[in-house]
Design an enzyme around this catalytic site. Structure first.
Site: not given
Ligand code: COA
Length: 332
Positions: A112, A259, A289
């Protein structure tokens, strides 16, 4: 450090929407539990398209926005932890689809944190003067790794791609990257090769004797609490480090694009930094996500809404499997 600037941004968000109620039909959960614990209401899932297709669509839109031809792209860097092929690199597949025949290509996997790693790399390539236009594509299809019987993880993730075209500029840019490999068991997805090598012994034994991994498991595995704990401090540390390195004060940041893993993680980390919530952009409610695609998809939304003004100091910050973390501050 020489700077970089965005020439264009783009994204691809699959049509199919899985809202929290859809998850309540397949696992023991509820809209209320998911929303309160994570801030997520829905995510998009690429039910009939591969990851590289999403990446290529996002890339095309970024080039259209920038009004730059694909043939003028010198380098394509793709961040992905969910590739369709072990090889070739996804960047090569995207190069073919968009017709960027003069571009060098490679992929980056810091999970990520991938988009921030790509910004860091792109800046260094652009500083050499050999590369003029660098295309970053962050494309992630988490749905091909998620275990849809595990209620603690499947509710978190979605699919999407974001892209940015960058060139060199005189504006300020700083980046910081970090990793804690010691904690890799908190979040991983192991490759289980279907080998027919006749001389193999039990290779899973090697893993099981050394790591707390489920060696035969193909799915994304996570210790949610360990990731959560790591993430809050790692995000705050990354922002402090990159600000100190670039001579910025955290107070002068105009916008933070974090994020999008869990709204509570974002709130805690930015609270530690004393950053007010109106400077923090989130789209987790409608996107979930989407790993390294979170930040470029959010950035594209902001450009589309006319919310990025010249001179703003924007901070990108993220974390992910590795465990990795990083941040960048960019004057736009
Ligand atoms: N619906 C209902 N209950 C659920 C659930 C769900 N989707 N998922 C877990 N639960 C249950 C657990 O089984 C547990 O039940 P128990 O108390 O009976 O054992 C209870 O809820 C609490 O679980 P816990 O793990 O303490 O919840 P949490 O508040 O830590 O939230 C996460 C779990 C996964 C949402 C949270 O830890 C998290 O977001 N971690 C970070 C993960 C992440 O960001 N990963 C990607 C990084 S890039």
């Amino acid at each position: 450090m020489s700077g970089i600037e965005f020439l264009g941004t783009g994204s691809y968000v699959p049509e199919f929407v899985a809202d929290n109620d859809k998850f309540a039909e397949i696992v023991d959960t509820s809209d209320e539990w998911i929303f309160q614990r994570t801030g997520i209401k829905q995510r998009h899932i690429a039910t009939d398209k591969p990851n590289y297709y999403m990446g290529a669509q996002a890339a095309k839109r970024a080039l259209e926005n920038a009004k730059v031809s694909a043939e003028d792209v010198d380098l394509i860097i793709v961040s992905t932890c969910t590739p369709d092929f072990f090889y070739p690199a996804m960047s090569c597949l995207i190069q073919k689809l968009i017709g960027a025949k003069n571009a060098a290509c490679f992929d980056v996997n810091s999970a990520c944190t991938g988009f921030i790693s790509c910004l860091d790399i792109a800046q260094k390539y652009l500083a050499t003067d050999t590369y003029k236009n660098v295309l970053i594509v962050s494309a992630e299809k988490l749905s091909q790794q998620v275990d849809y019987t595990d209620r603690a993880s499947c509710i978190l993730f979605g699919d999407a791609a974001g892209a940015v075209l960058l060139t060199k500029s005189g504006k300020r840019f700083n980046s910081f990257l970090g990793a804690e490999g010691d904690e890799f068991e908190a979040l991983y997805c192991k490759i289980n090769y279907q080998t027919n090598c006749p001389w193999y012994g039990d290779i899973n034994e090697y893993y099981e004797n050394r790591f707390d991994t489920h060696a035969k498991q193909n799915f994304l595995m996570q210790d949610g609490k360990a990731v959560y704990k790591f993430a809050v401090n790692a995000m705050a540390d990354a922002v402090r480090n990159v600000a100190a390195q670039g001579g910025f004060s955290v107070d002068e940041l105009d916008l933070v694009i974090p994020h999008q893993a869990n709204l509570r993680i974002i709130e805690k980390a930015t609270e530690l930094l004393g950053i007010p919530s109106d400077k923090v952009y989130t789209n987790i409610e409608h996107m979930g996500n989407v790993s390294s695609a979170c930040i470029p998809v959010a950035l594209n939304e902001l450009f589309g809404a006319g919310k990025i003004r010249e001179g703003m100091k924007i901070c990108f910050v993220g974390f992910g499997a590795g465990l990795t973390y990083g941040a960048a501050i960019m004057e736009v």
